[in-house]
Design a protein around this motif. Structure first.
Motif, short mmCIF file in Angstrom:
data_model
loop_
_atom_site.label_atom_id
_atom_site.label_comp_id
_atom_site.label_asym_id
_atom_site.label_seq_id
_atom_site.Cartn_x
_atom_site.Cartn_y
_atom_site.Cartn_z
N THR B 29 0.84 -1.19 0.00
CA THR B 29 0.00 0.00 0.00
C THR B 29 0.88 1.26 0.00
N THR B 30 0.31 2.34 -0.46
CA THR B 30 1.03 3.62 -0.32
C THR B 30 0.41 4.45 0.79
N ASP B 31 -0.59 3.88 1.46
CA ASP B 31 -1.15 4.59 2.61
C ASP B 31 -0.09 4.74 3.68
N LYS B 32 -0.38 5.62 4.59
CA LYS B 32 0.56 5.78 5.70
C LYS B 32 -0.18 5.67 7.01
N GLY B 45 -4.98 5.47 6.32
CA GLY B 45 -3.92 4.51 6.53
C GLY B 45 -4.01 3.87 7.90
N SER B 46 -4.21 4.70 8.91
CA SER B 46 -4.28 4.16 10.26
C SER B 46 -5.56 3.37 10.45
N PHE B 47 -6.65 3.88 9.91
CA PHE B 47 -7.93 3.22 10.07
C PHE B 47 -7.89 1.83 9.43
N ALA B 48 -7.15 1.72 8.34
CA ALA B 48 -7.03 0.43 7.66
C ALA B 48 -6.43 -0.60 8.61
N VAL B 49 -5.44 -0.20 9.39
CA VAL B 49 -4.84 -1.14 10.35
C VAL B 49 -5.84 -1.46 11.45
N MET B 50 -6.49 -0.41 11.98
CA MET B 50 -7.42 -0.62 13.09
C MET B 50 -8.53 -1.58 12.71
N LYS B 222 3.21 -4.29 3.29
CA LYS B 222 4.39 -3.47 3.01
C LYS B 222 3.93 -2.07 2.64
N TYR B 223 4.64 -1.09 3.17
CA TYR B 223 4.27 0.30 2.89
C TYR B 223 5.22 0.89 1.86
N TYR B 224 4.65 1.41 0.82
CA TYR B 224 5.45 2.03 -0.23
C TYR B 224 5.23 3.54 -0.20
N ALA B 225 6.17 4.26 -0.73
CA ALA B 225 6.01 5.70 -0.78
C ALA B 225 5.59 6.12 -2.17
N GLU B 226 6.02 5.36 -3.14
CA GLU B 226 5.89 5.78 -4.52
C GLU B 226 4.97 4.79 -5.19
#
Ligand SMILES: Nc1ncnc2c1ncn2[C@@H]1O[C@H](COP(=O)(O)OP(=O)(O)OP(=O)(O)O)[C@@H](O)[C@H]1O
Ligand SMILES: Nc1ncnc2c1ncn2[C@@H]1O[C@H](COP(=O)(O)OP(=O)(O)OP(=O)(O)O)[C@@H](O)[C@H]1O
Ligand SMILES: [Mg+2]
Ligand SMILES: [Mg+2]
Lengths: 363, 523, 561, 346
Positions: B29-32, B45-50, B222-226
């Protein structure tokens, strides 16, 4: 004999000193004074960035500008104290830093110190690879160029060096990605390791965040290889940029020293041209080179922002541009302080090294 | 286009299958994430984890936008201002602690107590207090009666229940403490946590809620930036699923790739143009103030915008045309703007726009200052607004003066009447129609665009307390019709959720809950 | 062939920005075994280029024609340096011919120990040589050239040696391979006379003890008289005269050689101007009065300062010329600059034109400046390269004579240029378009523009060739007689000072050791330092010089070293 | 420049900075200079004549035949295809030169003026002001330029989106980064020149400070500027591109900017669309290459030790008449320009 004069000797007043390296503690004094000079440097940058950051809006508006009403926003901004006079906030911030408290990031609620440690390690690792590439490529080729000065090899090397410098990191990154990952499919183009590697890293006790180091401690050749494979493209990209600069630097300085009398003197005693370049001219040229290389650290870190963004290398530069966008000034200031300290420290170390290498400099 | 509206929930089944261990799935994901603590984050991004790791009282089942009890046995109004939730029995946290009504009270109390800058506490505007008559029962005392949105809010970013023995009552709890304390009770627990780089989830066998067990034992994120790196990763098989956000180009390219499958589902994200009723052409405070002419200008804009073209050219179908204030897929959503404006079928109509402007005696071209943010709504805003400008100008009815401003400044300026017409976007807090109406069209709304329609105001207030779902839907439709006529804003795009998975991956579920859950994934 | 070196019809040209420049024009000369051949001539006459050709050290921009035949030191063969291969050339260098450079401080690599640098030469010719042996040889040769305590000093870096010692090290490097020929390019120009005498002694030993032939390049006729067996005079790239040293000095043939010898300043040559416009007036208040003057340069980073002038007292009466001599670093320039208000006085009293310079305020002193002229040592750098000579000379007028319009200024500049014997038209040139001597005249013109009461001249001729120097000194004397200004004339050359000064002050380590008229100080020096200074000064006469050498030897023997 | 040879006065034309060096250069050095000049000239001409050269506007999305369409491959209508936003790539590359040139000119001019003024005053008067300025500039100089430019551009850009607003925002960000460089160079030169005999002789004469500063110091201190100018120009282009790439630059609708376009093309590369990224990327590379080549060549030619000369036939030329040494050479310290920049450090 004039009674007033003591005994005149044929030796001029600048009689040689018998001591080496530490002439009467002067060197230590130099060290301390030079070290203290770091403080104003860091202080100025912190001030500058503080003012710039606080005049560019607050993190609350940045995060919630399209969710809350103007009143709610103003309320939160006031609650956080961002509407107070900037000078008051500045003093408060300085007080905090002074007690070693860098605070907690505003946008993701993490201790700044932890942020610095985690991402600093990544940047350090990248800078390390880049410097290795730069040294291995830049310095010998610089000497080669100086040796062949104004001949074809020199021209080719110089154009290559300029090209390395002229190609923006992100463009180079794009091309490398295209070639190695899309066409050749040989090297990973993003991140610092595969998922598996990173999971292993997570399990490691007392991990440093410097992957190569951690990988070596894990000792699994697959993981070490993986970490190295991931480092190739970013290391090369940033390293070649720096190598181009090193090459030009070494070339000019070596050419400069090649035209000195002492090189001619060496030549007049039958010393070979090769040795003249690699020994007689190189070593004295090294002193200005080293000093300038110290300044290159700043450039390296600047280049790291772009390299890290391009190659998904989660380091300080990458994180900094994220935090900038979020107006997380606590985080930005923390990173800036660290970068400033790194740069100032590097320059300090470089000056000390230069002073140690150069037998003439004895303070 | 309509095909992707509701469905997309194929292959969701498997509530009873025992979670095929062993294999693992990697999601990119590119979410943060900003923080795991529900009191400190109010972002996707945070809500996705929660959503994976924290229990909710209410939740949206797969495939539906509406909420049902999750770890709760039941949830209902026991009096107009009392919403009573009864927990299932024997709930525990992954660390072994019991999950009781005391945790529930703790969770909401701390939301209100901390009221973090970045937190969602503002969603709990109607919550007065929480009582816990016994271990299993939590009673929410509300300020306003019969709040129909409240159940939705329990499924929103303000709704995760947290372990009172791990979390602090009056301050945010650092992520590492949450992970170390194993304060999880959702479908997954977090086994290893490398902030914004890699999260490793393990299926939680103790989860007893609405959504059922996880299909896959281990999910790594995995968190992507791009986004281009994300795209390469899924293309090369480094990751199994890429969710949020691939660029339109990437998506289009991957659609032609046999190794991966592109999934689309309705998205809750909308894009709209806001008109400032005071400063827009002929607005209340302009020299030539004239409400009729001002309305005609807004209507002409609505007539001229070619949503299809924007969606296709700029977004390659990753956004779809939006013809109402509520996105398609939500209960009560209409396509009112399609009926009222343009050629009646969704395409633009120059003639109608010309007529409208002529009818009120406006000399064309109208000069319109249109503002957009270049850095907040993704990289394509520039292209998007360049296209809108060219659409408006192609008719000869408008000359558009397009400007952009950096986000923070933009946020300040827009509420202080600096921009006559400007871009905004919205991502819902919970998938209920109310979330697309109340914030925008109630008096004192966050747009601060001086739109004020008493009827709409009353309707919105009444919808909030209307118990009967059908009746409530009808009210929603009425509100949309009225606002559609007034055109406080002109919505034009609705984000589609796009996920790309390796062709061997099953269970990608993109529905109108707008939550992406890892549990159904398997391969 | 018995000659160690034979140069035949050598031509050398350089490519420059301005096109080709011919530096050496059909030069032929030879050097026999154990012979010291001096090449003399003015600056730019091609001496250095000739010397470099012998070692094949010319830069790439040079082209040569002719032959330079070098004999092997064991006499077994010979090579033409112009045509040998690169590798062969490398082997010749160091073993057959070696070079001693002019500036010892630049000829030594600052970042290597002298031992390493000596060993480099050895290793270049014998790669298998072990470190230990090389070091032993280095110590040995350092001992021979008179470096005290060579075992430790072999590990010193160049900056840890004094100027004279550095030159000894450079000579040691040239000697270590025992070459048949040593080319010494101005080996003593950068050194004080006292040190120069020692280095000349050492070179003589090179020949006597090591049996080397020497090509000695110098423009100092005294040095020639001291050391050379045979002399080659060059002028504009060509050899104009060649003779053995005695016949050259007693009976020069060529016009140019005669002029050159005539121009060499000698002690007791005082130019007595026919009549002085303003005779020295010792009763009037002095122009400059220093009383226990102390000047300290601040140290850096809180370190103790350097006391450059230590309790000096002297006066300059109106119309008097005071000559200030002393070796390098003795504080001459410092005193001159203090009088001009360029350096702060830190102790004692210094009255200049009735102003106290200790604690002087620039604003109050500015008016006095119109009465002070200053001539700098280096004529090349004392003019702003971007202004014409007229503009430069007019500068003082523009600052202090606001009453003059630009025509009057131009007129006055013209007069001044004529007074220093420069054509008026030169005013339109830029400084770099004048020769060194011409520039120094223009500098004089500028200093005299406001008719000063006091002129400070800091080594005004030390950058000039002897022949040019003679003309400038003459001009100076004339102008002084005519205008009657008082002057402080600074020089390290006793003979030069003696030509001009009414009284001479000798400075040593920041202290005034002796003061008196020329006859007193130079005729019968009282202080040992002055005596040695005097004896060290080589005179352009081989016979007299041999005598002086003897006197000096006894002087150094009696004085503790 | 003061490196001219003695007694030769070229015509005015040949004394002009670059022309002079060009005529002075030989061999490979000339080749590099010429190559650099050609590339730079192409860049400058493209920038000036962009309105004529570019087939379409930089923000043009459609013409009479309708919309261009996004990501069209190169064709007769669009020689380099179209971008993801539906712009003509060729046109944007051409217009990008104009933006680049404007930013470079504005940035470098601003920093020259500010840097020269500060350096001159600081170097000439010294004292505490000097010390403070040196520390400040050193601190800024030591900090990564791009990061500083980003922070600056955020601080400046609020509300700016017009063409010139954007250009000035970018230019000022870059200016702040460059001022220290000019400051150091000019200050070092000033300190050096201050102790030159001709300045001292002016002091002895009693010339006032202002007059000395302008008449004697300033003009002699600025000799190195053309050189730093070229070197900085390339840095400015790279910084601008970096800003654009990271999204802090100029907007596509107000001007065309290469770095920004490259950012837009990021996802195209991995989809095999090369024509959106390669042209702007090459434009950056070639421009910087050209300007840097010019700068480096000038640097070499300015330093007599580095300057090559035409070979002469044996024994040609006239014997030099006088022993004139030209008034000081432009030897920028052992490290060339880099060494010179270093001089300012304490
Ligand atoms: N590398 C060079 N390039 C061009 N011209 C040169 C070069 N070296 C010397 N020349 C010229 O050759 C001529 C002779 O120079 P040379 O150095 O031999 O003089 P010199 O007699 O040693 O003078 P000095 O006493 O000043 O050392 C001069 O006109 C000089 O300008
Ligand atoms: N600016 C300065 N700072 C510190 N010390 C200085 C400075 N200028 C000169 N000195 C020192 O003061 C002493 C006297 O210097 P001065 O220049 O007066 O000598 P000098 O007699 O003119 O020598 P020379 O014949 O070499 O010109 C020297 O030891 C020198 O190193
Ligand atoms: Mg010479
Ligand atoms: Mg002196």
């Amino acid at each position: 004999m004039p009674a007033t004069n003591g005994k005149p000797t044929p030796v001029p007043p600048s009689a040689p000193t018998n001591s080496r390296k530490t002439s009467g503690g002067g060197f230590w004094r130099y060290l301390v004074v030079r070290f203290l000079l770091i403080i104003p440097t860091v202080f100025i940058l912190v001030t500058l960035v503080f003012i710039l950051m606080r005049t560019t809006g607050d993190p609350i508006t940045a995060a919630l500008g399209d969710r809350l009403t103007a009143d709610q926003l103003a309320e939160r901004v006031a609650a956080a104290g961002y509407d107070r006079p900037i000078f008051v906030q500045y003093l408060e911030y300085l007080g905090q830093i002074f007690t070693g408290n860098f605070g907690t990031t505003l946008s993701d609620n993490r201790p700044v110190l932890e942020v610095l440690l985690t991402y600093g390690a990544a940047t350090l690792e990248l800078a390390f690879y880049a410097l290795i590439v730069a040294f291995i490529v830049g310095i010998p080729l610089g000497m080669v160029a100086a040796y062949f000065r104004d001949k074809t090899p020199d021209a080719i090397l110089r154009v290559l060096a300029i090209l390395a410098y002229a190609t923006p990191v992100f463009f180079a990154g794009m091309l490398l990605k295209l070639i190695f990952s899309v066409w050749l499919k040989v090297l990973p183009v993003s991140g610092r390791g595969t998922t598996n590697t990173e999971l292993e890293m997570q399990l490691l006790e007392g991990k440093t965040g410097i992957y190569l180091w951690d990988a070596l401690r894990i000792g699994d050749p697959g993981i070490i290889g993986d970490v190295l494979a991931h480092a190739v493209l970013p290391g090369l990209t940033l390293g070649l940029l720096t190598a181009g600069i090193f090459l030009r630097l070494v070339r000019t300085n070596v050419i400069g020293t090649l035209s000195t009398d002492y090189v001619d003197a060496g030549r007049s005693r039958g010393v070979s041209e090769y040795r003249l370049v690699t020994k007689h001219a190189y070593r004295p040229a090294l002193i200005p080179i080293i000093t300038v290389i110290g300044l290159q650290i700043a450039l390296l870190l600047g280049g790291a922002v772009l390299t890290e963004t391009t190659f998904e290398w989660k380091g300080l530069g990458f994180q900094l541009s994220e935090y900038l966008q979020a107006r997380d000034f606590v985080a930005v200031q923390g990173i800036v302080v660290l970068l400033a300290v790194i740069v100032a420290l590097t320059n300090f170390i470089v000056d000390v090294i230069a002073a140690l290498i150069d037998p003439r400099v004895r303070y | 286009v309509t095909a992707l509206a509701i469905s997309g929930c194929a292959g969701t089944s498997g509530n009873n299958s025992s979670g095929s261990g062993g294999d693992s799935i990697t999601v990119g994901t590119t979410d943060k994430v900003t923080t795991l603590d529900p009191a400190g984050s109010y972002d996707n991004g945070s809500f996705a984890v929660m959503n994976q790791v924290f229990p909710f009282l209410m939740n949206t089942p797969y495939g539906s936008p509406d909420v049902e009890p999750d770890i709760a046995e039941s949830a209902e109004f026991t009096s107009p201002t009392q919403y009573t939730v009864t927990l299932k029995e024997g709930l525990t946290w992954a660390n072994g602690n019991e999950l009781t009504s005391s945790d529930v009270k703790f969770s909401f109390d701390r939301q209100l107590a901390i009221a973090d800058d970045n937190g969602p506490s503002s969603l709990l505007y109607n919550l007065d207090s929480v009582e816990t008559p016994d271990e299993l029962t939590a009673v929410f005392n509300l300020k306003q009666e019969n709040d129909q949105v409240f159940a939705q809010i329990l499924s929103s970013p303000a709704g995760p229940i947290v372990d009172e023995e791990v979390f602090a009552a009056d301050a945010l709890t650092p992520d590492d403490e949450i992970v170390d304390g194993e304060a999880f009770a959702g479908q997954y627990t977090i086994a290893s946590y490398d902030f914004n780089n890699l999260i490793s989830y393990k299926a939680n066998p103790d989860y007893q809620g609405l959504l059922g067990d996880a299909e896959t034992e281990t999910v790594n994120v995995k968190y992507y930036a791009e986004s281009s790196n994300l795209k390469l990763a899924v293309q090369e098989g480094d990751i199994d699923v890429a969710f949020r956000s691939l660029s339109a180009t990437d998506t289009a390219d991957l659609e032609g790739n046999d190794d991966v499958t592109v999934h689309q589902g309705p998205g809750g994200e909308i894009r709209y143009i806001v008109f400032n009723f005071n400063t827009q052409p002929f607005g209340a405070t302009t020299a030539e103030a004239d409400p009729a002419k001002a309305l005609a200008v807004r209507q002409a804009v609505a007539d001229l915008i070619d949503r299809e073209e924007i969606a296709e050219e700029v977004y390659k179908g990753t956004y779809t045309p939006l013809y109402s204030f509520m996105p398609e897929g939500l209960t009560g959503a209409t396509t009112i703007l399609k009926d009222l404006y343009g050629d009646g079928n969704g395409a633009p109509s120059e003639e109608k726009a010309t007529e409208r402007l002529e009818a009120v005696g406006i000399t064309t071209p109208v000069e319109l200052n249109l503002q957009y943010s270049n850095d907040h709504y993704g990289p394509s805003s520039g292209d998007e607004y360049a296209l809108i400008k060219s659409q408006l100008e192609a008719s000869g009815l408008f000359t558009v003066n397009l400007q952009t401003t950096e986000w923070v400044q933009y946020s300040e300026d827009r509420t202080t009447d600096v921009y006559p017409a400007y871009q905004l976007g919205w991502f819902p807090d919970y998938s209920d129609g109310d979330n697309y109406l109340t914030p925008f069209f109630l008096q004192e709304n966050f747009l601060a665009n001086h739109y004020d329609n008493q009827e709409v105001n009353d309707l919105i207030l009444s919808s909030a307390t209307t118990v009967d779902p059908d009746e409530r839907s009808a009210i929603f439709e009425e509100i949309q019709a009225k606002v559609g006529a007034d055109l406080s804003t002109v919505p034009y795009l609705q984000g589609a959720q796009v996920a790309v998975s390796g062709s061997d991956v099953d269970g990608v579920t993109l529905d109108a809950s707008f939550k992406f859950r890892y549990a159904p994934l398997s391969k | 062939m018995t000659d160690v070196l034979q140069i035949r019809n050598l031509d050398v040209s350089f490519a420059t920005d301005a096109g080709a420049v011919k530096a050496v024009d059909n030069v032929s000369l030879s050097v026999g075994p154990r012979e010291v051949v001096a090449i003399v001539g003015e600056s730019g006459s091609g001496k250095t280029v000739t010397a470099k050709t012998i070692l094949g050290l010319l830069p790439e921009t040079a082209t040569r024609a002719g032959a330079v035949i070098l004999r092997h030191k064991d006499g077994t063969g010979e090579n033409d340096v112009v045509s040998v291969s690169k590798d062969q050339l490398r082997r010749i260098r160091g073993s057959d011919v070696s070079m001693v450079f002019q500036e010892p401080s630049t000829a030594l690599n600052p970042v290597y120990t002298v031992g390493w640098q000596i060993a480099e030469g050895l290793r270049a010719h014998d790669p298998k040589l072990s470190r230990k042996v090389a070091r032993a040889r280095a110590i040995e040769i350092l001992t021979k050239v008179g470096i005290p305590d060579p075992e430790t000093r072999v590990d010193y870096y160049p900056h840890q040696f004094s100027g004279g010692q550095k030159q000894r090290v450079v000579i040691a490097m040239a000697l270590v391979l025992n070459p048949g020929l040593i080319v010494a390019d101005e080996p003593t120009t950068a050194l004080d006379v006292t040190v120069q005498a020692e280095i000349l002694d050492l070179l003589r030993r090179c020949r006597d003890e090591f049996g080397s032939s020497i090509v000695l390049i110098t423009h100092n006729m005294g040095v020639v008289a001291d050391l050379a067996d045979r002399v080659v005079v060059m002028y504009q790239g060509a050899v104009v005269e060649e003779a053995d040293v005695h016949s050259l000095f007693t009976n020069p043939q060529n016009e140019y050689t005669k002029k050159l010898l005539g121009a060499v300043p000698r002690i007791g040559q005082r130019i007595e101007a026919a009549e002085r416009k303003a005779p020295i007036n010792r009763d009037a208040p002095p122009v400059v009065a220093a009383d226990n003057l102390r000047i300290e340069y601040p140290g850096r980073l809180g370190q103790p300062g350097f006391l450059a002038v230590d309790g000096v007292s002297f006066t300059i009466a109106p119309g008097e010329v005071l000559g200030l001599v002393g070796e390098s670093g003795s504080g001459k320039t410092t005193i001159g600059r203090a009088i001009a208000g360029l350096t702060k006085v830190t102790g004692g009293s210094l009255r200049v034109l009735d102003s106290q310079m200790n604690g002087m305020k620039e604003r109050s002193f500015r008016k006095k400046r119109s009465s002070i002229g200053f001539v700098f040592q280096d004529p090349a750098s004392s003019f702003n390269p971007l202004l014409t000579i007229t503009e430069c000379v007019a500068e003082p007028l523009r600052v202090h004579r606001k009453d003059l319009d630009s025509r009057a200024v131009t007129q006055r500049v013209g007069e001044l240029l004529e007074a220093v014997q420069l054509p008026k038209s030169y005013g339109e040139r830029y400084p770099h378009e004048l020769s060194g001597g011409q520039r120094q005249r223009a500098s004089l013109a500028r200093a005299l523009a406001l008719d000063p009461k006091l002129l400070i001249a800091d080594e005004p001729t030390s950058a000039l060739d002897v022949s040019v120097q003679a003309r400038v000194l003459e001009l100076f004397a004339e102008l002084q007689a005519e205008l009657g200004f008082a002057a402080l004339f600074i020089s390290h050359d006793l003979a030069v000072v003696d030509i001009l000064a009414d009284r001479i002050a000798v400075l040593y380590h920041g202290r005034l050791v002796e003061e008196g008229t020329g006859a007193e100080v130079l005729g019968a020096p009282r202080e040992a330092y002055t005596q040695r200074l005097l004896a060290s000064l080589p005179v352009p006469d081989p016979v007299a010089q041999a005598e002086r050498r003897r006197v000096l030897a006894t002087l150094t023997q009696t004085s503790p070293v | 420049m003061a490196t001219e040879t003695p007694s030769f006065r070229h015509s005015r034309w040949r004394r002009l900075p670059v022309v002079h060096q060009l005529s002075q250069s030989v061999g490979i050095q000339r080749g590099m200079l010429v190559a650099g000049l050609v590339l730079t000239a192409i860049f400058v001409l493209t920038a000036i004549f962009a309105p004529i050269l570019a087939p379409y506007g930089y923000n043009q999305l459609r013409d009479d035949a309708g919309a261009f369409g996004a990501q069209r491959p190169p064709s007769a209508e669009h020689l380099l295809g179209t971008t993801v936003g539906g712009y003509d790539v060729l046109s944007r590359v051409i217009w990008g030169a104009q933006t680049g040139l404007s930013v470079v000119v504005v940035a470098v001019l601003l920093s020259i003026f500010a840097g020269v003024a500060l350096g001159l005053v600081s170097g000439y008067f010294g004292g505490w002001l000097d010390r403070v300025l040196v520390v400040v500039c050193d601190a800024i100089y030591a900090f990564p330029t791009l990061l500083l430019a980003i922070v600056m551009s955020i601080a400046i850009s609020g509300g700016q989106s017009s063409l010139w607003g954007g250009i000035f925002a970018a230019a000022i960000s870059i200016t702040v980064v460059f001022i220290p460089q000019y400051f150091r160079v000019i200050r070092a030169e000033t300190v050096r020149i201050k102790s030159e005999a001709y300045v001292e002789s002016a002091k002895v004469v009693g010339t006032g400070n202002v007059r000395i500063m302008f008449r004697h110091v300033l003009r002699n201190a600025t000799r190195t500027l053309p050189l730093i100018f070229t070197l900085n120009a390339s840095e400015a282009i790279l910084t601008l591109a970096g800003l654009g790439f990271l999204g802090f630059g100029i907007e596509p609708t107000s001007a065309s900017e290469w770095g920004f376009d490259l950012n837009k093309a990021l996802s195209d590369v991995s989809s095999g669309i090369w024509w959106t990224s390669v042209p702007p990327g090459l434009a950056i590379v070639l421009t910087v290459l050209g300007v840097t080549l010019v700068g480096e060549s000038l640097n070499d030619l300015a330093d007599p030790r580095l300057r090559g000369r035409r070979a002469v036939s044996a024994a040609s030329g006239t014997v030099a008449e006088t022993s004139v040494v030209p008034g000081g050479t432009l030897t920028a310290g052992p490290g060339g320009l880099a060494g010179l920049e270093n001089e300012g450090r304490s």
